[in-house]
Design an enzyme around this catalytic site. Structure first.
Site, PDB file in Angstrom:
ATOM      1  N   TYR A   1       6.467  49.446  13.673  1.00  0.00           N
ATOM      2  CA  TYR A   1       5.773  48.249  14.156  1.00  0.00           C
ATOM      3  C   TYR A   1       4.321  48.536  14.529  1.00  0.00           C
ATOM      4  CZ  TYR A   1      10.250  46.081  13.925  1.00  0.00           C
ATOM      5  OH  TYR A   1      11.416  45.578  13.424  1.00  0.00           O
ATOM      6  N   LEU A   2       3.427  47.736  13.960  1.00  0.00           N
ATOM      7  CA  LEU A   2       2.025  47.751  14.388  1.00  0.00           C
ATOM      8  C   LEU A   2       1.890  46.897  15.639  1.00  0.00           C
ATOM      9  CD1 LEU A   2       0.511  47.424  10.832  1.00  0.00           C
ATOM     10  CD2 LEU A   2       0.188  49.381  12.360  1.00  0.00           C
TER      11      LEU A   2
END
Lengths: 153, 153
Positions: free
Chosen positions: B29-30
């Site tokens: 996840y960014l």
């Protein structure tokens, strides 16, 4: 790819005598974390999604894809509060292009110029309107400005 | 687009008798914020970038683009700590497909099944291996699991 960019304050508006084109830019952030910013941008008639990593000196990993403007508009609605609104003027100086951003809204009064280089030690012409270098000052990151706008400094 | 999905625990492994295909999935996840998750996924030989908005009932805005696997690998390196590693089994039940995720690594022991629907009130067949519904429990979001893995519960 790795982008090499340097950023400067702008002393006066004489860059307006020489710009070759301008575009309205509206952008927001799905992540404004400096190690993994995720930016949604509308520039003129086009949408873009851009992911940037951590800065190392003048260099930063950057991934960008053009997306449909309708998708960009939808994604802007998901963004963190603090949308950036600016006009970007492209100014050719010697063999380089300066991108000069004139900010509006909560960042009105701020003008920044950016130049993209091929190598960290590449030389470039500095026009008389170019001010202090702020490349490594995170305060001038657009992601920071979206949270802490210029008018509140 | 708006995705309508319902999620369930899985009681036993009998879904393995009936799956039509499986893929290894690795994702990070960014942004793991539940109102704007930005996910980088490698599924089999393909890369994907997916942005999801806030859940409203069984529905959630979802934007997804296929990207080159080399780009997905680069972007995974920028992600927050806590990569999700799982095998996804596609299981056809009646006129629907259940996606059954068997987690590994820090989430080993967890098995979740998801079904995508066309409308919120659409009916669907529930096989004997299907357990408790957890659609609205954020603990079972992959973005939550990446930060608070199942083994630590």
């Amino acid at each position: 790819m790795i982008e090499i960019e340097r950023k400067f304050l702008v002393n006066n508006n004489s860059f307006l005598d020489d710009f070759s084109r301008s575009n309205r830019i509206v952008q927001g952030y799905l992540s404004s974390h400096p190690e993994r910013t995720v930016r949604v941008r509308i520039k003129g008639e086009n949408g873009y999604l851009t992911i940037k990593g951590k800065s190392e000196g003048f260099s930063r990993y950057e991934w960008e894809k053009e997306i449909a403007i309708e998708e960009a508009e939808k994604l802007l609605q998901l963004c963190e509060t603090g949308v950036i609104d600016k006009i970007r003027y492209d100014v050719i100086v010697g063999t380089h292009i300066y991108e000069v951003d004139v900010f509006y809204g909560e960042n009105e009064g701020l003008v920044l110029a950016e130049i993209e280089l091929q190598t960290e030690d590449e030389t470039f012409e500095k026009p008389n309107w170019l001010g202090t270098e702020v490349t490594e000052d995170v305060k001038y990151y657009n992601s920071y400005l979206s949270k802490h706008p210029f008018k509140t400094w």
